[in-house]
Design an enzyme around this catalytic site. Structure first.
Site, PDB file in Angstrom:
ATOM      1  N   GLU A 192       0.862  -1.179   0.000  1.00  0.00           N
ATOM      2  CA  GLU A 192       0.000   0.000   0.000  1.00  0.00           C
ATOM      3  C   GLU A 192       0.902   1.234   0.000  1.00  0.00           C
ATOM      4  OE1 GLU A 192      -3.535  -0.033   2.717  1.00  0.00           O
ATOM      5  OE2 GLU A 192      -2.480  -1.761   3.540  1.00  0.00           O
TER       6      GLU A 192
ATOM      7  N   ARG B 248       5.583 -13.845   8.976  1.00  0.00           N
ATOM      8  CA  ARG B 248       6.155 -12.496   8.959  1.00  0.00           C
ATOM      9  C   ARG B 248       7.501 -12.491   9.670  1.00  0.00           C
ATOM     10  NH1 ARG B 248       2.248  -7.642  10.658  1.00  0.00           N
ATOM     11  NH2 ARG B 248       4.258  -6.644  10.390  1.00  0.00           N
TER      12      ARG B 248
ATOM     13  N   LYS C  97       2.931   1.836  10.766  1.00  0.00           N
ATOM     14  CA  LYS C  97       2.927   3.187  10.187  1.00  0.00           C
ATOM     15  C   LYS C  97       2.375   4.191  11.191  1.00  0.00           C
ATOM     16  CE  LYS C  97       1.950   1.395   5.519  1.00  0.00           C
ATOM     17  NZ  LYS C  97       1.420   0.049   5.789  1.00  0.00           N
TER      18      LYS C  97
END
Length: 774
Positions: A270, A485, A495
């Protein structure tokens, strides 16, 4: 421009929102006219934030600007005070283009002046509950409360939705009483999806486990051939859990004709933030798997949320992919496919697999939510409403398009499209509805004929919707594979949390070298090769991986030891005057760039009668185990061929040692000293930044470790700036990000803050791992 920004912020827009609005010329012009008109009517009273929000919404959705002054007046005169009324007003002026507007009909259509009293809301809700009382008493809190809310809102069209919901909740509580243990129980669901997860994990652990046993293998070796027993292109149907339909084989045949049997992957970030160390694993896995098997990998931006996307993120992401050594086959965007995605959504509705819903965001949250009261609305009705959504005839949050399916985690009917009146980075104001990840991702994979859709474990709950949607539309369906992950201790990568660190002034920006964003690691001096080697060392595992930062630092040292030329630098200088050398004496000393392999080159540095050494390399009193310079103990100078002995210690008025007078002799004739120290002469003055961990605890986001939140866990010593360090002249021509080993001090990289007058160096890592680190 500044005046217009100030005008926009005067009605409650944030400065960022105001600047974004300026990028859309049509919207900016309409909003400016609306505000000027509103201020003309309001005069000294001014325009409050509630009015400002409605003016912005009106300006962004109004197609016929000749009605702009009329609607602006209605807003500032408090005739239109809700988004619901505004939506009705926009619909009315669109369907009544003739002049003049019939004021009575307009106000009636928009609910102007209509006041819904608390008594009316109470009576309306009571009527709805009475209608369903028998079923409510039978099912209690397992009853679909959304049905009550939907009917109540229909009966009380212009009432405040929150007030209606509070009344529904209160009357249900009065009827049923507090929730019992039985009400709180969730019905166990054994679905095909959950069985599929178990089967997948069994297969995946067996397939991916081989990568964990490949100690010392490069990532390419781990990703090539039999290391990952993924399906071959065109054999998607052989994957456990893959859904086969009557059209699957024909679609796979067409897919193979397009791709020629080539492996295709994609990296789909994104564009709303900077990539971090976890993304490095994703980049290496996606690009690396394709590269290892002679395939191609796309860099595809998932740009479906215009509110959070900025140009700097698009360019920053591409820069980091290329910095890690990968070249995308093509750079694509989800927005490239907006029209095709919309057409597919219309097709999905026609097939009976999607519907327009009016439940609010808070009603859609959580698992095991009751079915939408609009789930079974007629197909033709949803088609009309979806078209109205596209034309901007609903307010944000007033309608969504939802898919009729249940995901593995129990989430029912995920949203496919939502309304956002925000100009898009690439498409401007062409669209006011935007597809969600759940809808977009698999269809973009299908459009690009991806063979292996590799994603992290948190997307496992979306695999069933991935397969379902492709098959519901009869389009080619790739295979989704999940892997664990990569997480690091002593850091945050969210973020939202990094933005909080920046706003709080804890770090300078996304590239602050104390962070673990890729831009920060590059700025600190971490070589891309070291990050790739770290990903290879961690391996491609199906389980989540939490790793200590020192393992990454070890990979950095391995690379820099072979690639960073040596230089000499003194961080805390102590002046040393060599008394038995003439004041004007000067010679050149040759220093090897790589002492272990002198064939790789060398450089020269000056040697004069004044040199500088580290303050820590001298002590007035000789202590046991100390091998460097004292009044009783000489020391050698690296590379110079001299041994120095203290003649005089000079102190300031506070008793601090500020200079040494020494004599020197040739190291070949002197007794061999116990140690050799580094030094500089006629050096450059530079700034050096020394970094430590940003957080004090391993898991700063864990409330059990850090009860007061991650911002309370900042290490006060995470940055130490030395403004007057000295470095030898061999680094004078260095470029930004050039790396050096300052002998006996550590590895350093030239920071972008450097100027022609003063170089700035970041310490990348120390020479050896701190034994205090676990």
């Amino acid at each position: 421009m500044a005046d217009t920004v100030a005008l926009f912020t005067s009605i409650g827009l944030s400065e960022q929102k105001a600047k974004e609005t300026l990028k859309n010329e049509a919207l900016s012009s309409a909003l400016k006219d609306a505000i000027v008109q509103a201020q003309r009517v309001r005069g000294a009273s001014g325009v409050d934030k509630a009015m400002g929000t409605l003016l912005y919404s009106m300006a962004s959705r109004l197609k016929d600007t000749k009605r702009l002054a009329f609607l602006s007046d209605c807003i500032v005169q408090c005739k239109i005070i809700t988004e619901l009324q505004l939506a009705a007003a926009l619909e009315f002026v669109k369907s009544h283009p003739q002049d003049p507007i019939n004021q009575r009909e307009f106000e009636e259509a928009c609910g102007v002046g209509v006041v819904i009293t608390p008594e009316q809301i109470e009576d309306g809700v009571e009527s709805v509950i009475k209608k369903h009382k028998e079923q409510l008493l039978k099912e209690r809190y397992h009853f679909n409360m959304g049905l009550l809310m939907g009917e109540a809102r229909s009966a009380l069209k212009w009432a405040d939705g929150k007030v209606v919901k509070n009344e529904v909740d209160m009357q249900v509580l009065h009827l049923l009483g507090p929730k019992t243990e039985a009400d709180l129980e969730k019905k166990p669901k054994v679905t095909h999806g959950s069985l599929f997860i178990c089967l997948f994990l069994t297969v995946a652990v067996g397939c991916l486990g081989e990568a964990m046993t490949g100690e010392g293998k490069s990532l390419m070796e781990q990703l090539r051939g039999e290391a990952l027993k993924f399906h071959k292109p065109g054999e998607n149907y052989k994957t456990e859990g893959y859904v086969v339909t009557p059209k699957t084989m024909d679609l796979l045949k067409k897919h193979m004709e397009i791709t020629g049997g080539q492996i295709r992957s994609r990296f789909p970030p994104e564009p709303n933030g900077i990539l971090h160390i976890g993304h490095a694993k994703a980049i290496n896995f996606n690009f690396g798997y394709a590269k290892a098997n002679n395939g191609i990998c796309f860099l595809r931006y998932d740009d479906t949320n215009p509110e959070k996307e900025e140009e700097k993120y698009f360019t920053g992401i591409k820069d980091m992919v290329e910095w890690l050594g990968y070249e995308p086959h093509a750079v694509t965007h989800a927005s490239d496919n907006f029209q095709q995605l919309y057409d597919l959504a219309v097709d999905l509705i026609r097939r009976g697999h999607a519907y327009v819903c009016h439940q609010k965001g808070e009603e859609l949250k959580g698992h095991n939510a009751p079915p939408s009261p609009w789930r079974d609305r007629p197909i033709e009705e949803s088609l009309v409403l979806f078209e109205r959504m596209k034309k901007g005839l609903f307010a944000e949050g007033e309608a969504t398009l939802r898919m009729k399916m249940v995901m593995e985690d129990g989430k029912m009917d995920p949203v496919a499209y939502r309304i956002k009146y925000t100009p898009h980075h690439r498409t401007g104001d062409e669209w006011c509805i935007y597809p969600t990840y759940d809808y977009t991702h698999c269809l973009c994979d299908s459009i690009e004929n991806i063979t292996h859709s590799l994603c992290t474990k948190e997307f496992q709950a979306r695999r069933s919707s991935y397969y379902w949607l492709c098959n519901a539309l009869d389009v080619y369906c790739p295979v989704q594979w999940e892997y664990g992950r990569l997480n690091l201790t002593y850091t945050v990568v969210s973020k939202r949390k990094i933005i909080r660190l920046v706003e709080a002034g804890v770090v300078r920006d996304w590239d602050d070298p104390r962070l673990f964003t890729l831009t920060a690691l590059r700025r600190r001096g971490f070589p891309a090769e070291a990050i790739n080697n770290f990903c290879a060392r961690v391996g491609v595992t199906v389980s989540q991986t939490t790793t200590e930062p020192h393992l990454l630092e070890s990979c950095v040292r391995d690379v820099l030891n072979d690639t960073a030329p040596r230089a000499m630098a003194v961080l805390e200088p102590l002046k040393v005057t060599i008394t038995n050398l003439p004041a004007n004496s000067k010679s050149e000393v040759r220093v090897p760039d790589f002492p272990a392999n002198e064939t790789k080159g060398s450089h020269t540095v000056p040697f004069t009668h004044t040199i500088f050494i580290e303050q820590s390399d001298f002590r007035e009193v000789l202590e046991k185990g100390y091998k460097r310079l004292t009044p009783e103990q000489p020391v050698g100078l690296r590379h110079a061929g001299y041994v120095i002995s203290v003649q005089k210690v000079i102190k300031d008025t506070q008793g601090k040692v500020v200079e040494l007078e020494v004599s020197c002799c040739n190291s070949e004739t002197a007794e061999k000293p116990k140690a050799f120290i580094h030094w500089v002469s006629q050096p450059l003055v530079c700034e050096v930044r020394l970094y430590e961990r940003l957080f004090l605890h391993k898991h700063p986001e864990d409330p059990s470790e850090v009860p007061n939140g991650f911002l309370s866990d900042i290490n006060p010593n995470s940055l130490h700036v030395i403004s007057s360090a000295l470095v030898d002249t061999s680094v004078k021509g260095a470029k930004v990000f050039d790396k050096f080993q300052f002998e006996r001090v550590g590895y350093f990289s030239l920071d972008p803050d450097s100027t022609a007058d003063k170089l700035v160096f970041n310490r990348t890592v120390t020479l050896k791992e701190d034994p205090g680190k676990i």
